[in-house]
Write an enzyme that holds these catalytic residues in place. Structure first.
Site: not given
Ligand SMILES: [Zn+2]
Length: 288
Positions: A109, A126, A186, A227-228, A254
């Site tokens: 996340n 990430h 920038c 998390s899948s 799931g």
């Protein structure tokens, strides 16, 4: 009639036992951990995209239109991410860490909610949405400052309310021609600004992958939460854990891509289940 939303204790018993058996866990979290904080995941319970997939890195870099589209949607979606608060899952994981049971919390996340809940041993696999980086130089700026620039450069759009659910990357639907949207560049070099997150089609920096692998080496087991594992950057840590002989347990509603790798899989809401787990272990919430 009051429905008891708490998970069946019999369902949780093996999870409690797993956590008790492995005093130093590596934890991998995904979008399911943040849905109860108002940040819906990208994928349904079958692991398929709920909506159009997010912009890919190559397209973002190559196409000014893609950047206008990204930032116009992000301008509307960011406040929801910035204001999101940790939920029971984040709090329970912070309490587990506070009790010395988590060696490293690896998260897919980008919302920073684990840190808001008080977790300190977080590896942002990430990246983080609250930081913006320049692709041309080393300049970074806060997403708050970027929001100020986006709003100042696009005063018409800044006042449009959200038109649908925001996704975990702060992407909000905008039904509007973005041709006139002005994307700030920038302030230092005029280069392309990009949120400091790993886009789809972009590699996770090697140093972060190595740090996550070290965390798995140093842990007794891997616990996957919400998390899948459809993205390889998460899935590979389950493979790595199995290669190292570490048991892998998943807490997820799931299907996941790694269902056949798990020692144990608990299908339950991760907030309810972790809150219950933390009560059963006698843990207290950690002040953020
Ligand atoms: Zn620059």
């Amino acid at each position: 009639v009051l429905l008891d939303a708490r998970p069946d204790p019999q369902l949780l018993a093996p999870l409690v036992e797993f956590v008790e058996r492995h005093p130093r866990l590596a934890v991998l979290t995904g979008a399911g951990c943040s849905t109860a904080s108002g940040l819906p995941g990208y994928r349904d319970e079958q692991g398929a995209w709920k909506t159009q997939p997010p912009v890919r890195f190559a397209e973002f870099v190559a196409s000014p239109h893609a950047r206008r589209r990204y930032w116009s949607r992000s301008l509307l979606g960011w406040p929801r991410v910035a204001q999101a608060q940790p939920n029971a899952a984040h709090r329970a994981l912070a309490a587990l860490e506070g009790a010395g049971r988590i060696g490293r919390l690896i998260t897919q996340n980008v919302d920073g909610l684990h840190q808001k809940a008080g977790s300190r041993r977080v590896l942002d696999l990430h990246g983080r949405l609250d930081t913006v980086e320049c692709l041309g130089c080393t300049q970074t700026l806060s997403r708050e400052d970027m929001q100020g620039l986006l709003a100042a450069w696009n005063p018409d759009l800044a006042s449009i309310p959200e038109q649908g659910p925001t996704r975990p990357d702060g992407d909000a639907p905008v039904e509007r021609d973005v041709a006139c949207f002005r994307v700030p560049d920038c302030p230092a070099c005029g280069g392309i600004l990009k949120p400091a997150v790993v886009f789809f089609g972009e590699n996770v920096p090697r140093g972060r992958v190595d740090a996550a692998l070290r965390a798995i080496d140093e842990s007794g087991a891997l616990l996957v939460v919400g998390s899948s594992l459809m993205v390889f950057s998460g899935y590979r840590f389950c493979l790595a854990a199995r290669e190292r002989g570490r048991p892998v347990t998943a807490l997820n509603l799931g299907r996941t891509r790694a269902d056949d790798l798990f020692t144990l899989k608990v299908e339950a809401d991760c907030g309810d289940a972790l809150a219950d787990l933390s009560r059963q272990l006698g843990l207290r919430a950690r002040p953020a």
